[in-house]
Design a protein around this motif. Structure first.
Motif, PDB file in Angstrom:
ATOM      1  N   ASP A  24      60.345  72.431  52.538  1.00 25.08           N
ATOM      2  CA  ASP A  24      59.056  72.115  53.159  1.00 25.08           C
ATOM      3  C   ASP A  24      58.239  71.156  52.309  1.00 25.08           C
ATOM      4  O   ASP A  24      57.559  70.264  52.834  1.00 25.08           O
ATOM      5  CB  ASP A  24      58.261  73.404  53.390  1.00 25.08           C
ATOM      6  CG  ASP A  24      58.905  74.302  54.434  1.00 25.08           C
ATOM      7  OD1 ASP A  24      59.618  73.762  55.300  1.00 25.08           O
ATOM      8  OD2 ASP A  24      58.706  75.528  54.371  1.00 25.08           O
ATOM      9  N   GLN A  25      58.318  71.333  50.991  1.00 23.86           N
ATOM     10  CA  GLN A  25      57.591  70.425  50.105  1.00 23.86           C
ATOM     11  C   GLN A  25      58.127  69.002  50.211  1.00 23.86           C
ATOM     12  O   GLN A  25      57.370  68.032  50.268  1.00 23.86           O
ATOM     13  CB  GLN A  25      57.684  70.929  48.663  1.00 23.86           C
ATOM     14  CG  GLN A  25      56.964  72.242  48.412  1.00 23.86           C
ATOM     15  CD  GLN A  25      57.155  72.744  46.993  1.00 23.86           C
ATOM     16  OE1 GLN A  25      57.955  72.201  46.230  1.00 23.86           O
ATOM     17  NE2 GLN A  25      56.420  73.788  46.628  1.00 23.86           N
ATOM     18  N   ILE A  26      59.456  68.877  50.251  1.00 18.50           N
ATOM     19  CA  ILE A  26      60.062  67.546  50.377  1.00 18.50           C
ATOM     20  C   ILE A  26      59.675  66.909  51.706  1.00 18.50           C
ATOM     21  O   ILE A  26      59.323  65.717  51.777  1.00 18.50           O
ATOM     22  CB  ILE A  26      61.592  67.643  50.229  1.00 18.50           C
ATOM     23  CG1 ILE A  26      61.954  68.107  48.808  1.00 18.50           C
ATOM     24  CG2 ILE A  26      62.246  66.292  50.531  1.00 18.50           C
ATOM     25  CD1 ILE A  26      63.428  68.350  48.614  1.00 18.50           C
ATOM     26  N   PHE A  27      59.729  67.700  52.775  1.00 18.07           N
ATOM     27  CA  PHE A  27      59.363  67.162  54.094  1.00 18.07           C
ATOM     28  C   PHE A  27      57.903  66.726  54.122  1.00 18.07           C
ATOM     29  O   PHE A  27      57.558  65.677  54.678  1.00 18.07           O
ATOM     30  CB  PHE A  27      59.623  68.223  55.163  1.00 18.07           C
ATOM     31  CG  PHE A  27      59.270  67.781  56.547  1.00 18.07           C
ATOM     32  CD1 PHE A  27      60.074  66.885  57.234  1.00 18.07           C
ATOM     33  CD2 PHE A  27      58.119  68.257  57.168  1.00 18.07           C
ATOM     34  CE1 PHE A  27      59.741  66.471  58.509  1.00 18.07           C
ATOM     35  CE2 PHE A  27      57.780  67.847  58.443  1.00 18.07           C
ATOM     36  CZ  PHE A  27      58.596  66.946  59.121  1.00 18.07           C
ATOM     37  N   ARG A  28      57.035  67.517  53.511  1.00 13.86           N
ATOM     38  CA  ARG A  28      55.619  67.156  53.473  1.00 13.86           C
ATOM     39  C   ARG A  28      55.409  65.855  52.707  1.00 13.86           C
ATOM     40  O   ARG A  28      54.609  65.001  53.116  1.00 13.86           O
ATOM     41  CB  ARG A  28      54.819  68.286  52.834  1.00 13.86           C
ATOM     42  CG  ARG A  28      53.324  68.022  52.739  1.00 13.86           C
ATOM     43  CD  ARG A  28      52.601  69.173  52.073  1.00 13.86           C
ATOM     44  NE  ARG A  28      52.741  70.404  52.842  1.00 13.86           N
ATOM     45  CZ  ARG A  28      52.239  71.570  52.463  1.00 13.86           C
ATOM     46  NH1 ARG A  28      51.562  71.658  51.316  1.00 13.86           N
ATOM     47  NH2 ARG A  28      52.396  72.636  53.208  1.00 13.86           N
ATOM     48  N   ILE A  29      56.128  65.685  51.605  1.00 12.12           N
ATOM     49  CA  ILE A  29      56.001  64.454  50.819  1.00 12.12           C
ATOM     50  C   ILE A  29      56.466  63.248  51.625  1.00 12.12           C
ATOM     51  O   ILE A  29      55.815  62.188  51.649  1.00 12.12           O
ATOM     52  CB  ILE A  29      56.791  64.577  49.500  1.00 12.12           C
ATOM     53  CG1 ILE A  29      56.132  65.630  48.591  1.00 12.12           C
ATOM     54  CG2 ILE A  29      56.860  63.230  48.788  1.00 12.12           C
ATOM     55  CD1 ILE A  29      56.935  65.937  47.347  1.00 12.12           C
ATOM     56  N   VAL A  30      57.612  63.408  52.331  1.00 18.76           N
ATOM     57  CA  VAL A  30      58.148  62.295  53.124  1.00 18.76           C
ATOM     58  C   VAL A  30      57.177  61.915  54.239  1.00 18.76           C
ATOM     59  O   VAL A  30      56.889  60.728  54.472  1.00 18.76           O
ATOM     60  CB  VAL A  30      59.525  62.668  53.704  1.00 18.76           C
ATOM     61  CG1 VAL A  30      59.996  61.602  54.693  1.00 18.76           C
ATOM     62  CG2 VAL A  30      60.543  62.827  52.589  1.00 18.76           C
ATOM     63  N   VAL A  31      56.629  62.915  54.942  1.00 16.92           N
ATOM     64  CA  VAL A  31      55.690  62.638  56.030  1.00 16.92           C
ATOM     65  C   VAL A  31      54.410  61.991  55.494  1.00 16.92           C
ATOM     66  O   VAL A  31      53.870  61.057  56.092  1.00 16.92           O
ATOM     67  CB  VAL A  31      55.369  63.948  56.782  1.00 16.92           C
ATOM     68  CG1 VAL A  31      54.251  63.722  57.783  1.00 16.92           C
ATOM     69  CG2 VAL A  31      56.604  64.459  57.498  1.00 16.92           C
ATOM     70  N   THR A  32      53.937  62.464  54.355  1.00 20.20           N
ATOM     71  CA  THR A  32      52.727  61.891  53.763  1.00 20.20           C
ATOM     72  C   THR A  32      52.944  60.439  53.370  1.00 20.20           C
ATOM     73  O   THR A  32      52.089  59.568  53.616  1.00 20.20           O
ATOM     74  CB  THR A  32      52.300  62.706  52.534  1.00 20.20           C
ATOM     75  OG1 THR A  32      52.085  64.071  52.920  1.00 20.20           O
ATOM     76  CG2 THR A  32      51.016  62.148  51.934  1.00 20.20           C
ATOM     77  N   ILE A  33      54.098  60.166  52.763  1.00 18.21           N
ATOM     78  CA  ILE A  33      54.403  58.785  52.378  1.00 18.21           C
ATOM     79  C   ILE A  33      54.476  57.887  53.610  1.00 18.21           C
ATOM     80  O   ILE A  33      53.961  56.760  53.624  1.00 18.21           O
ATOM     81  CB  ILE A  33      55.711  58.726  51.578  1.00 18.21           C
ATOM     82  CG1 ILE A  33      55.515  59.407  50.214  1.00 18.21           C
ATOM     83  CG2 ILE A  33      56.170  57.284  51.379  1.00 18.21           C
ATOM     84  CD1 ILE A  33      56.794  59.514  49.410  1.00 18.21           C
ATOM     85  N   GLY A  35      52.985  58.338  56.565  1.00 17.31           N
ATOM     86  CA  GLY A  35      51.646  58.128  57.105  1.00 17.31           C
ATOM     87  C   GLY A  35      50.806  57.187  56.263  1.00 17.31           C
ATOM     88  O   GLY A  35      50.124  56.305  56.792  1.00 17.31           O
ATOM     89  N   MET A  36      50.875  57.351  54.949  1.00 17.26           N
ATOM     90  CA  MET A  36      50.110  56.472  54.074  1.00 17.26           C
ATOM     91  C   MET A  36      50.648  55.046  54.109  1.00 17.26           C
ATOM     92  O   MET A  36      49.880  54.092  53.972  1.00 17.26           O
ATOM     93  CB  MET A  36      50.137  57.018  52.647  1.00 17.26           C
ATOM     94  CG  MET A  36      49.414  58.343  52.468  1.00 17.26           C
ATOM     95  SD  MET A  36      47.669  58.257  52.954  1.00 17.26           S
ATOM     96  CE  MET A  36      47.056  57.079  51.751  1.00 17.26           C
ATOM     97  N   VAL A  40      48.553  51.673  54.645  1.00 13.19           N
ATOM     98  CA  VAL A  40      48.595  50.596  53.654  1.00 13.19           C
ATOM     99  C   VAL A  40      48.980  49.279  54.311  1.00 13.19           C
ATOM    100  O   VAL A  40      48.404  48.212  54.016  1.00 13.19           O
ATOM    101  CB  VAL A  40      49.569  50.957  52.521  1.00 13.19           C
ATOM    102  CG1 VAL A  40      49.820  49.759  51.611  1.00 13.19           C
ATOM    103  CG2 VAL A  40      49.022  52.124  51.705  1.00 13.19           C
ATOM    104  N   ILE A  41      49.967  49.323  55.229  1.00 11.34           N
ATOM    105  CA  ILE A  41      50.394  48.096  55.910  1.00 11.34           C
ATOM    106  C   ILE A  41      49.259  47.518  56.744  1.00 11.34           C
ATOM    107  O   ILE A  41      48.993  46.307  56.725  1.00 11.34           O
ATOM    108  CB  ILE A  41      51.626  48.384  56.785  1.00 11.34           C
ATOM    109  CG1 ILE A  41      52.843  48.689  55.898  1.00 11.34           C
ATOM    110  CG2 ILE A  41      51.942  47.195  57.689  1.00 11.34           C
ATOM    111  CD1 ILE A  41      54.055  49.152  56.669  1.00 11.34           C
TER     112      ILE A  41
END
Length: 329
Positions: A24-33, A35-36, A40-41
């Motif tokens: 879950d932590q890995i998935f949250r990091i991937v989704v956050t990246i 979205g951010m 940024v783009i």
């Protein structure tokens, strides 16, 4: 002879924690990246357009938005001696075409979504959903060619009928009998383009209508039409507004299809049946190939205005959804 009862084994107390698992932590990091990264783009696009076009906006001031001229005068060395840039007419054409698209496309999309959700069954429903999803993936160039070679003759006939019976209204008046490549035709082509998007969003919202509310309406003796009016539409109006605003953003930023079916003329044209107009995106497409460095900066400024206008539309969509998109009772 008595048999001793087996001793009761008390299980070890389980440790309760709210710490998420590693997956879950890995998935949250991937989704956050992800979205951010999109933010940024978008920020980099806005920064690039601002750097390239801000000095044009400073030089032209409000004339860039209110004027309808696009002139670049150069000397024999290719240096710019005089320039006048204004996208007022293009902004009017952008809004006219987009409003026509919303006025025509959204009702058709909502009715199509209702049919797919509550009336279509079996293979017909699957086939129609596949066709709508496929239409959403069509490139805009195909819509432009279809509009120019096939649809324009029929739309021109409709424009003549509207002018004949409603020509006393200034919006439908035509100074000269030129009905080809008008904002009306461009708006209809844009309506065809946004129908798949708005239909898909509306259908997803209608599918989420609580089943207990639907069954309660039927239990009270409501017909299917009454149930849709009393339950489905109030519940899904926020999704309808959001889909309409998403379609509006698509219509405002469309380039190739509008350029194909609309005459780009640098004059403000409020008569939607008259064959003259344009939009900001088609202006950029028309001028970019032959523009010099200074004119390219002006085109970037036009792109920045269109970018800000799209953000404004999205902000209006959020406001309307929060204000009028409450769930039906």
């Amino acid at each position: 002879m008595s048999v001793d009862a087996p001793a009761k084994v008390i299980p070890q107390a389980r440790k309760i924690t709210t710490k998420p698992r590693r997956s879950d932590q890995i998935f949250r990091i991937v989704v956050t990246i992800g979205g951010m990264a999109s933010l940024v783009i978008l920020g980099l696009i806005a920064l690039f357009l601002s750097i390239k076009g801000m000095h044009i906006l400073i030089d032209e001031k409000f004339n860039f938005i209110t004027e309808s001229r696009w002139e670049v005068i150069t000397n024999e060395n290719g240096d710019v001696t005089e320039a006048n840039f204004g996208i007022g007419a293009m902004l009017v054409g952008t809004m006219l075409s987009a409003v026509i698209a919303i006025f025509v496309g959204v009702p058709i999309s909502v009715l199509s979504a209702l049919y797919l959700t509550f009336y279509a069954n079996g293979k017909i429903k699957k086939f129609l959903i596949s066709v709508i999803d496929l239409m959403a993936a069509f490139p805009s160039l195909l819509f432009g060619f279809w509009g120019f070679f096939i649809f324009m003759s029929s739309a021109e006939y409709w424009a003549k009928l509207i002018n004949k019976y409603l020509g006393f209204i200034p919006l439908f008046d035509v100074p000269t009998p030129i009905f080809e490549r008008s904002p009306f035709i461009a708006g209809l082509v844009l309506a065809i383009m946004i129908i798949p998007i708005v239909t898909s969003i509306s259908r997803e919202i209608f599918d989420q209508t609580p089943l207990d509310r639907i069954q309660a309406a039927y239990a009270l003796g409501a017909t299917k039409l009454s149930m849709i009016k009393a339950v489905v539409i109030p519940y899904g109006r926020g999704g309808i507004v959001g889909g309409a605003m998403l379609g509006l953003g698509r219509a405002m930023g469309e380039t190739v299809a509008v350029y194909t079916v609309l005459n780009v003329v640098y004059q403000v044209n409020w008569q939607i049946l008259f064959g003259a107009g344009g939009n900001v995106a088609s202006l950029i497409l028309l001028k970019f190939g032959e523009a010099g460095p200074y004119e390219v900066d002006a085109l970037m400024a036009a792109g920045l205005i269109l970018f800000l206008l799209t953000l404004l539309v999205n902000a209006a969509a959020d406001f309307l959804i929060n204000r009028f998109g409450g769930k039906g009772r």
